[in-house]
Scaffold this active site. Structure first.
Site: not given
Length: 276
Positions: A77, A232, A236, A262
């Site tokens: 973030h 969100h 990311d 991720h």
């Protein structure tokens, strides 16, 4: 190079450990690009893909050349905020026991506000737009990056077990909804929280910093904007791709992401960074 105008201090708890972290964010006025650098326990850890040592629950960095004993976590973030604000030189010092970037409200909003309040000096390094397309896939997940004549766009597709988030697509348009991406909070299934905490994760989760997906198809808190969890995911990937050292928002590219996380973000970043 672009950095902040003056020192910033910030404190908060870590999302995974719940340990308090006090950070001091300092301008780096070098005339060469040195990137985002973290300093902890006398070690410097550069924000780059080769220093990623884990991305199971969040992105964890360590100076792999000196061993992975000293690490920092949950940098995505913060890195996204740096990319959004065009910061390419910055030094961050950890002043306490915690080794996670403070979770704050679970989004990049707090960091962007701090940067804007402090102001900037210097100019962001020029980013060379991409001229080739790149595709990276694993099982049902995929990331595609293609040249675009205009600004960067990001389209993220998810397929979660939740009525709002099943086969859902959300787009980033830098001229229209960037603020909604900045303020989009981290999220997870409420039913998994107890299990994760027994495993030693998610100890800092609160109703203020995390959107919970409930079994009845709702949320534990009111959303800040429609389909906030998918937004969100866009936040990311902005932060993860910035570990290439090249700001993804300056690539003049169309980026399409399907059901990734991720691990795929980082693998994609490693595969394309030599071509950027």
């Amino acid at each position: 190079m672009k950095t902040v105008k003056s020192k910033i201090t910030a404190s908060g708890n870590g999302l995974m450990t719940n340990l308090r972290a006090d950070v001091e964010i300092c301008p780096n006025v070098s005339d060469k690009k040195e990137g985002i650098r973290f300093f902890i326990n006398g070690k410097m850890i550069e924000a780059k893909t080769s220093n990623v040592v884990s991305c199971e629950h969040c992105v964890v960095l360590a100076n792999v050349e000196e061993g992975a004993g000293t690490k920092i976590a949950l940098i995505e973030h913060f890195m996204a905020a740096c990319a959004i604000c065009g910061i390419d030189n910055l030094d961050v010092y950890f002043k306490s026991q915690g080794y996670e970037i403070p979770i704050m409200d679970g989004s990049a909003k707090h960091w962007v506000e701090l940067f804007n309040q402090t102001g900037y000096q210097g100019e962001q390094a020029a980013v060379k737009p991409v001229s080739n397309h790149f595709v990276f896939s694993h099982n049902n997940s995929m990331i595609v990056l293609m040249p675009n004549q205009g600004k960067t766009t990001i389209t993220y597709a998810v397929n979660y077990n939740h009525p709002d988030l099943k086969n859902r697509w959300v787009n980033l348009d830098l001229d229209k909804n960037l603020d909604e991406i900045i303020e989009a909070r981290t999220f997870g299934y409420l039913k998994d929280l107890e299990t994760f905490q027994k495993m030693g994760y998610s100890k800092g989760v609160t109703i203020e910093n995390t959107v919970g997906l409930t079994d009845d198809g709702g949320y534990t808190v009111a959303l800040r904007s429609e389909f906030e969890p998918v937004k969100h995911k866009i936040l990311d990937i902005i932060g993860d791709l910035y570990l290439t050292g090249v700001n993804p928002l300056g690539l003049n590219a169309n980026i399409f992401v399907k059901e990734a996380g991720h691990a795929l973000h980082i693998n994609f970043a490693k595969n394309i960074e030599k071509s950027l």
